[in-house]
Design a protein around this motif. Structure first.
Motif, PDB file in Angstrom:
ATOM      1  N   TRP A   1       6.577  10.754  -1.525  1.00  0.00           N
ATOM      2  CA  TRP A   1       7.690  11.350  -2.258  1.00  0.00           C
ATOM      3  C   TRP A   1       7.249  12.005  -3.571  1.00  0.00           C
ATOM      4  O   TRP A   1       7.999  12.770  -4.148  1.00  0.00           O
ATOM      5  CB  TRP A   1       8.793  10.329  -2.504  1.00  0.00           C
ATOM      6  CG  TRP A   1       8.301   9.093  -3.194  1.00  0.00           C
ATOM      7  CD1 TRP A   1       8.258   8.858  -4.544  1.00  0.00           C
ATOM      8  CD2 TRP A   1       7.758   7.931  -2.561  1.00  0.00           C
ATOM      9  NE1 TRP A   1       7.710   7.617  -4.796  1.00  0.00           N
ATOM     10  CE2 TRP A   1       7.401   7.021  -3.587  1.00  0.00           C
ATOM     11  CE3 TRP A   1       7.526   7.553  -1.244  1.00  0.00           C
ATOM     12  CZ2 TRP A   1       6.840   5.781  -3.323  1.00  0.00           C
ATOM     13  CZ3 TRP A   1       6.970   6.312  -0.983  1.00  0.00           C
ATOM     14  CH2 TRP A   1       6.634   5.446  -2.024  1.00  0.00           C
ATOM     15  N   THR A   2       6.016  11.716  -4.000  1.00  0.00           N
ATOM     16  CA  THR A   2       5.493  12.325  -5.231  1.00  0.00           C
ATOM     17  C   THR A   2       4.544  13.481  -4.950  1.00  0.00           C
ATOM     18  O   THR A   2       4.018  14.079  -5.890  1.00  0.00           O
ATOM     19  CB  THR A   2       4.730  11.272  -6.066  1.00  0.00           C
ATOM     20  OG1 THR A   2       3.551  10.882  -5.355  1.00  0.00           O
ATOM     21  CG2 THR A   2       5.603  10.061  -6.363  1.00  0.00           C
ATOM     22  N   MET A   3       4.322  13.798  -3.678  1.00  0.00           N
ATOM     23  CA  MET A   3       3.282  14.758  -3.290  1.00  0.00           C
ATOM     24  C   MET A   3       3.873  16.103  -2.891  1.00  0.00           C
ATOM     25  O   MET A   3       5.043  16.210  -2.555  1.00  0.00           O
ATOM     26  CB  MET A   3       2.479  14.188  -2.122  1.00  0.00           C
ATOM     27  CG  MET A   3       1.759  12.913  -2.444  1.00  0.00           C
ATOM     28  SD  MET A   3       0.945  12.241  -0.983  1.00  0.00           S
ATOM     29  CE  MET A   3       0.292  10.728  -1.662  1.00  0.00           C
ATOM     30  N   GLU A   4       3.004  17.082  -2.918  1.00  0.00           N
ATOM     31  CA  GLU A   4       3.341  18.428  -2.441  1.00  0.00           C
ATOM     32  C   GLU A   4       2.913  18.542  -0.978  1.00  0.00           C
ATOM     33  O   GLU A   4       2.031  17.815  -0.520  1.00  0.00           O
ATOM     34  CB  GLU A   4       2.609  19.481  -3.285  1.00  0.00           C
ATOM     35  CG  GLU A   4       2.980  19.464  -4.762  1.00  0.00           C
ATOM     36  CD  GLU A   4       4.432  19.845  -5.021  1.00  0.00           C
ATOM     37  OE1 GLU A   4       4.945  20.734  -4.321  1.00  0.00           O
ATOM     38  OE2 GLU A   4       5.048  19.230  -5.918  1.00  0.00           O
TER      39      GLU A   4
ATOM     40  N   ARG B   1       2.440  15.700   1.614  1.00  0.00           N
ATOM     41  CA  ARG B   1       3.699  14.951   1.678  1.00  0.00           C
ATOM     42  C   ARG B   1       3.992  14.541   3.124  1.00  0.00           C
ATOM     43  O   ARG B   1       4.302  13.382   3.398  1.00  0.00           O
ATOM     44  CB  ARG B   1       4.849  15.778   1.112  1.00  0.00           C
ATOM     45  CG  ARG B   1       6.208  15.068   1.246  1.00  0.00           C
ATOM     46  CD  ARG B   1       7.370  15.976   0.858  1.00  0.00           C
ATOM     47  NE  ARG B   1       7.245  16.460  -0.489  1.00  0.00           N
ATOM     48  CZ  ARG B   1       7.980  16.045  -1.523  1.00  0.00           C
ATOM     49  NH1 ARG B   1       8.915  15.137  -1.334  1.00  0.00           N
ATOM     50  NH2 ARG B   1       7.799  16.543  -2.714  1.00  0.00           N
ATOM     51  N   THR B   2       3.874  15.487   4.043  1.00  0.00           N
ATOM     52  CA  THR B   2       4.163  15.196   5.447  1.00  0.00           C
ATOM     53  C   THR B   2       3.113  14.273   6.048  1.00  0.00           C
ATOM     54  O   THR B   2       3.448  13.324   6.773  1.00  0.00           O
ATOM     55  CB  THR B   2       4.267  16.503   6.253  1.00  0.00           C
ATOM     56  OG1 THR B   2       5.356  17.268   5.724  1.00  0.00           O
ATOM     57  CG2 THR B   2       4.508  16.239   7.725  1.00  0.00           C
ATOM     58  N   VAL B   3       1.847  14.508   5.733  1.00  0.00           N
ATOM     59  CA  VAL B   3       0.776  13.647   6.245  1.00  0.00           C
ATOM     60  C   VAL B   3       1.009  12.206   5.808  1.00  0.00           C
ATOM     61  O   VAL B   3       0.975  11.270   6.617  1.00  0.00           O
ATOM     62  CB  VAL B   3      -0.611  14.149   5.771  1.00  0.00           C
ATOM     63  CG1 VAL B   3      -1.702  13.140   6.096  1.00  0.00           C
ATOM     64  CG2 VAL B   3      -0.921  15.509   6.374  1.00  0.00           C
ATOM     65  N   GLU B   4       1.250  12.005   4.525  1.00  0.00           N
ATOM     66  CA  GLU B   4       1.448  10.649   4.004  1.00  0.00           C
ATOM     67  C   GLU B   4       2.764  10.033   4.490  1.00  0.00           C
ATOM     68  O   GLU B   4       2.853   8.823   4.680  1.00  0.00           O
ATOM     69  CB  GLU B   4       1.375  10.637   2.479  1.00  0.00           C
ATOM     70  CG  GLU B   4      -0.027  10.897   1.955  1.00  0.00           C
ATOM     71  CD  GLU B   4      -1.036   9.820   2.355  1.00  0.00           C
ATOM     72  OE1 GLU B   4      -0.688   8.632   2.424  1.00  0.00           O
ATOM     73  OE2 GLU B   4      -2.197  10.199   2.581  1.00  0.00           O
ATOM     74  N   PHE B   5       3.773  10.857   4.716  1.00  0.00           N
ATOM     75  CA  PHE B   5       5.030  10.361   5.295  1.00  0.00           C
ATOM     76  C   PHE B   5       4.748   9.701   6.649  1.00  0.00           C
ATOM     77  O   PHE B   5       5.241   8.602   6.924  1.00  0.00           O
ATOM     78  CB  PHE B   5       6.050  11.493   5.452  1.00  0.00           C
ATOM     79  CG  PHE B   5       7.274  11.094   6.225  1.00  0.00           C
ATOM     80  CD1 PHE B   5       8.277  10.356   5.619  1.00  0.00           C
ATOM     81  CD2 PHE B   5       7.413  11.447   7.561  1.00  0.00           C
ATOM     82  CE1 PHE B   5       9.408   9.972   6.333  1.00  0.00           C
ATOM     83  CE2 PHE B   5       8.536  11.058   8.280  1.00  0.00           C
ATOM     84  CZ  PHE B   5       9.535  10.320   7.666  1.00  0.00           C
ATOM     85  N   TYR B   6       3.951  10.352   7.486  1.00  0.00           N
ATOM     86  CA  TYR B   6       3.633   9.780   8.795  1.00  0.00           C
ATOM     87  C   TYR B   6       2.759   8.538   8.673  1.00  0.00           C
ATOM     88  O   TYR B   6       2.902   7.596   9.468  1.00  0.00           O
ATOM     89  CB  TYR B   6       3.016  10.828   9.718  1.00  0.00           C
ATOM     90  CG  TYR B   6       4.056  11.808  10.206  1.00  0.00           C
ATOM     91  CD1 TYR B   6       5.129  11.389  10.977  1.00  0.00           C
ATOM     92  CD2 TYR B   6       3.992  13.157   9.855  1.00  0.00           C
ATOM     93  CE1 TYR B   6       6.107  12.277  11.396  1.00  0.00           C
ATOM     94  CE2 TYR B   6       4.964  14.048  10.278  1.00  0.00           C
ATOM     95  CZ  TYR B   6       6.021  13.598  11.054  1.00  0.00           C
ATOM     96  OH  TYR B   6       6.990  14.478  11.460  1.00  0.00           O
TER      97      TYR B   6
ATOM     98  N   THR C   1       0.824  -1.213   0.000  1.00  0.00           N
ATOM     99  CA  THR C   1       0.000   0.000   0.000  1.00  0.00           C
ATOM    100  C   THR C   1       0.859   1.264   0.000  1.00  0.00           C
ATOM    101  O   THR C   1       0.366   2.325  -0.408  1.00  0.00           O
ATOM    102  CB  THR C   1      -0.962   0.067   1.205  1.00  0.00           C
ATOM    103  OG1 THR C   1      -0.222   0.194   2.417  1.00  0.00           O
ATOM    104  CG2 THR C   1      -1.886  -1.137   1.244  1.00  0.00           C
ATOM    105  N   ILE C   2       2.099   1.156   0.408  1.00  0.00           N
ATOM    106  CA  ILE C   2       2.946   2.357   0.479  1.00  0.00           C
ATOM    107  C   ILE C   2       3.146   2.976  -0.905  1.00  0.00           C
ATOM    108  O   ILE C   2       2.796   4.135  -1.102  1.00  0.00           O
ATOM    109  CB  ILE C   2       4.261   2.072   1.230  1.00  0.00           C
ATOM    110  CG1 ILE C   2       3.963   1.761   2.705  1.00  0.00           C
ATOM    111  CG2 ILE C   2       5.238   3.245   1.090  1.00  0.00           C
ATOM    112  CD1 ILE C   2       5.144   1.241   3.506  1.00  0.00           C
ATOM    113  N   PRO C   3       3.688   2.251  -1.887  1.00  0.00           N
ATOM    114  CA  PRO C   3       3.861   2.901  -3.198  1.00  0.00           C
ATOM    115  C   PRO C   3       2.546   3.117  -3.954  1.00  0.00           C
ATOM    116  O   PRO C   3       2.453   4.008  -4.798  1.00  0.00           O
ATOM    117  CB  PRO C   3       4.772   1.942  -3.961  1.00  0.00           C
ATOM    118  CG  PRO C   3       4.569   0.615  -3.320  1.00  0.00           C
ATOM    119  CD  PRO C   3       4.268   0.908  -1.869  1.00  0.00           C
TER     120      PRO C   3
END
Length: 138
Positions: free
Chosen positions: A98-101, A105-110, A90-92
């Motif tokens: 890494w593809t987001m603004e 980007r930070t929300v999905e990183f967490y 589900t990660i990629p």
């Protein structure tokens, strides 16, 4: 207090409860996908998974069977492996931070960090089930 905690965590019901809670997000998601099949199809289509209906069924089966194996403490390694691979995939597909603004980007990183932690928890349940000693009678 330490003795009380050791006795509590050595009970079979504590293990059952822990395995049920560990897998909660998986079996609830599987049930939700089957209960709202059209919503599941829309979710899979959103992520570009074709044919989406097949992905809903495969996802729900993976989540429900993997959870059941862990909860039952039978072939736990297989259930945990199923859920760990699913979670890693589900990660990629859904959380490619890494593809987001920013701020997504930070929300999905967490979210990805949480996924990695869940994979670690699935590794622990596999390790623990493989070494589960007989519970002493008290």
């Amino acid at each position: 207090m330490s003795s009380l905690i050791e006795r509590l965590t050595a009970t079979s019901w504590f293990g059952f409860l822990a395995r049920t809670i560990l897998t909660f997000m998986f079996w609830m998601s599987g049930i939700a996908k089957l209960a709202d099949f059209d919503g599941g199809v829309a979710e899979m289509a959103h992520f570009g998974l074709e044919p989406p209906a097949v992905f809903v069924v495969v996802t729900a089966v993976t989540q429900l069977v993997g959870s059941a194996l862990i909860i039952a403490n039978r072939w736990t390694w297989l259930g945990a492996g199923m859920l760990a691979v699913f979670t890693a995939l589900t990660i990629p597909i859904a959380h490619a931070f890494w593809t987001m603004e920013e701020p997504m980007r930070t929300v999905e990183f967490y979210v990805v960090m949480e996924h990695i932690t869940v994979i670690g928890a699935l590794m622990v349940v596999t390790w623990k089930s493989a070494k589960a000693p007989a519970v002493p009678a008290h």
